[in-house]
Design an enzyme around this catalytic site. Structure first.
Site, PDB file in Angstrom:
ATOM      1  N   TYR A 120     -19.637  44.699 -18.051  1.00 34.68           N
ATOM      2  CA  TYR A 120     -20.835  44.809 -18.890  1.00 34.68           C
ATOM      3  C   TYR A 120     -21.045  43.483 -19.567  1.00 34.68           C
ATOM      4  O   TYR A 120     -20.094  42.895 -20.107  1.00 34.68           O
ATOM      5  CB  TYR A 120     -20.629  45.914 -19.925  1.00 34.68           C
ATOM      6  CG  TYR A 120     -21.741  46.070 -20.940  1.00 34.68           C
ATOM      7  CD1 TYR A 120     -21.533  45.749 -22.287  1.00 34.68           C
ATOM      8  CD2 TYR A 120     -22.990  46.536 -20.570  1.00 34.68           C
ATOM      9  CE1 TYR A 120     -22.555  45.892 -23.223  1.00 34.68           C
ATOM     10  CE2 TYR A 120     -24.013  46.681 -21.505  1.00 34.68           C
ATOM     11  CZ  TYR A 120     -23.773  46.368 -22.826  1.00 34.68           C
ATOM     12  OH  TYR A 120     -24.793  46.501 -23.757  1.00 34.68           O
ATOM     13  N   ASP A 160     -17.494  35.496 -18.986  1.00 31.56           N
ATOM     14  CA  ASP A 160     -18.040  36.227 -20.132  1.00 31.56           C
ATOM     15  C   ASP A 160     -16.889  36.610 -21.063  1.00 31.56           C
ATOM     16  O   ASP A 160     -16.211  37.611 -20.843  1.00 31.56           O
ATOM     17  CB  ASP A 160     -18.798  37.469 -19.656  1.00 31.56           C
ATOM     18  CG  ASP A 160     -19.388  38.231 -20.842  1.00 31.56           C
ATOM     19  OD1 ASP A 160     -20.095  39.226 -20.606  1.00 31.56           O
ATOM     20  OD2 ASP A 160     -19.115  37.840 -21.996  1.00 31.56           O
ATOM     21  N   LYS A 219     -18.897  38.592 -30.774  1.00 30.75           N
ATOM     22  CA  LYS A 219     -17.905  39.379 -31.504  1.00 30.75           C
ATOM     23  C   LYS A 219     -17.084  38.524 -32.482  1.00 30.75           C
ATOM     24  O   LYS A 219     -17.567  38.164 -33.551  1.00 30.75           O
ATOM     25  CB  LYS A 219     -17.021  40.142 -30.511  1.00 30.75           C
ATOM     26  CG  LYS A 219     -17.815  41.172 -29.668  1.00 30.75           C
ATOM     27  CD  LYS A 219     -16.936  41.923 -28.712  1.00 30.75           C
ATOM     28  CE  LYS A 219     -17.741  42.714 -27.714  1.00 30.75           C
ATOM     29  NZ  LYS A 219     -18.246  44.003 -28.237  1.00 30.75           N
TER      30      LYS A 219
END
Ligand code: KE4
Length: 442
Positions: A156, A251, A279
């Site tokens: 994702y 990623d 994050k």
């Protein structure tokens, strides 16, 4: 709808305020949430509303305390409400929250990222992981003048239209890995392969090589549960992209500063062309980033012609939280402690499930891990998707009512923070042993 079949020290009635708040939320926001990952879609029941976090703990609006293993889905590696981070945000706020103009804090956060991640020579700050991956993809296509992008099922990368194909995380949890509203025109240049399949990657490059702009992957997957890459897969990713002139995009939105200060790439020894972050780099406030070789990054406007912009990119509050967080990680380096606590938890969960006779595997990289309700080692989405999600749901709820807040999906990783203590880990393991034994008897 309460916890299916478990009672614990949290009386379901002591979730009344959460239940009322959720009923109201559903009248105001789609599904009552601002991100589907929070909706408990993968475990049934209703989400808990929280009032505050402190260290390893979350406190809900009914006064219940939980040991938190979601950590806001990764950012809270230092634990909630760290005094240094709080102080940094408070003093930044007192000077103004956003100017829409350059600030020294943006230089400082960029320097910290560039110092930490060797493959990043220049970086652009944005507001989320999704913006980071979306922008990195556009840059790769602009830099190579090619259209095709490869991604992997169960990975994702945020809700980027062209990557919402066989996506993981809440897309997988809620069974919409290919979202309505994403047009075939948008995804026609997206090839979806199987993770940890070097042969499949090689065959795809043999067929499409000159058209491939980039390969984007999670260097340690968190979004189908925790899945590590094989050495052959990593070599194939780097060798084939170099051979065919495509860019490799790592990623690291979840793994950046999580599995090592230099990210998964420093732990695995792979050097990507572009890296995306999110994050932890914002310390719990909205920061995303993408970076890489200066030769590539200088194609981004206004240095180059690849457009990307953002009103709040690099804003003073978020950069203050990010700077404080990265400095603490750099100077205090909690990674050895995280390794110890995480190994203790993984071993405890594995032992508890084994004693209970529950078919399972535990996968862990650093302080992210997953207890898979599947006896086969999970190496890709096909295996992940064969997990017993019903058993996972019972495990989740059995722990929740005992004040332990695990990720609300089999297809997510749990996170240990530097604020967790051995006593929290041991309490979690003993609760898990009790819950898993009950599940085995059903
Ligand atoms: P955000 O746009 O949510 O900041 O980042 C998207 C993203 C990109 N890349 C990776 C590897 C990610 O894990 C994410 C976001 N992760 C999910 C949890 N697995 C965020 C939780 C949510 O969607 O609410």
């Amino acid at each position: 709808m309460g916890a299916p079949g478990f009672s614990g020290n949290i009386d379901p009635n002591r979730r009344r305020r959460s239940q009322a708040a959720f009923a109201r939320a559903k009248q105001l926001m789609p599904g009552g949430v601002n991100s589907p990952a929070r909706a408990f879609g993968g475990v049934g029941g209703e989400p808990i509303f929280f009032e505050r976090g402190d260290g390893a703990y979350l406190f809900d609006i009914d006064g219940n305390r939980y040991i938190d293993y979601i950590g806001s889905w990764g950012p809270m590696i230092l634990g909630h409400n760290h005094p240094h981070v709080l102080q940094a945000v408070q003093s930044a706020a007192a000077r103004g929250t956003s100017f829409g103009a350059p600030t020294l804090a943006e230089n400082e956060l960029a320097e910290l990222i560039i110092e930490a991640v060797p493959s990043v020579e220049k970086v652009r700050l944005v507001n989320s992981g999704t913006e980071a991956t979306m922008s990195a993809l556009r840059l790769a296509r602009g830099f190579t003048s090619r259209d095709v992008v490869i991604k992997f099922a169960g990975n994702y990368h945020g809700h980027v239209d062209s990557l919402l194909v066989a996506a993981g995380s809440s897309a997988a949890t809620l069974g919409v890995p290919n979202s309505p509203g994403v047009t075939s025109g948008t995804t026609k240049d997206t090839l979806v392969l199987s993770y940890n399949d070097p042969a499949g990657l090689e065959a795809t490059f043999a067929e499409h090589g000159p058209r491939i702009a980039a390969v984007i992957f999670e260097p340690v997957v968190g979004n189908m549960g925790c899945v590590a890459p094989t050495a052959d897969f990593l070599s194939a990713l780097r060798d084939l992209t170099v051979k065919h002139g495509a860019l490799l995009i790592c990623d690291e939105v979840m793994t950046g500063f999580r599995v090592a200060y230099g990210g998964a790439q420093s732990r695995l020894g792979i050097t990507p062309d572009l890296t995306t972050l999110g994050k932890i780099v914002g310390g719990g406030l909205p920061v995303g980033a993408y970076g890489g070789r200066a030769k590539i990054m200088d194609h981004v406007l206004p240095a180059g012609k690849v457009f990307q912009a953002g009103t709040l990119s690099g804003n003073p509050l978020a950069t203050a939280a990010g700077i404080a967080t990265l400095k603490l990680l750099r100077d205090e380096s909690p990674y050895a402690k995280l390794e110890q606590l995480s190994a203790r938890l993984a071993a405890g969960l594995d032992r508890a499930a084994t004693v209970a006779g529950i078919p399972h595997t535990v996968a862990r990289v650093g302080s992210m891990m997953t207890l898979f309700f599947n006896p086969e080692a999970v190496t890709n989405w096909e295996v992940a998707n064969a997990c017993d999600v019903e058993q996972f749901s019972k495990y989740f709820w059995g722990l929740l009512v005992q004040g332990i807040y695990m990720p609300c999906s089999q297809f997510e990783a749990l996170f240990v923070s530097a604020a967790h203590r051995a006593a929290d880990i041991d309490a979690t393991v003993s609760a898990a042993a009790e819950v898993l034994a009950k599940i085995a008897r059903i």
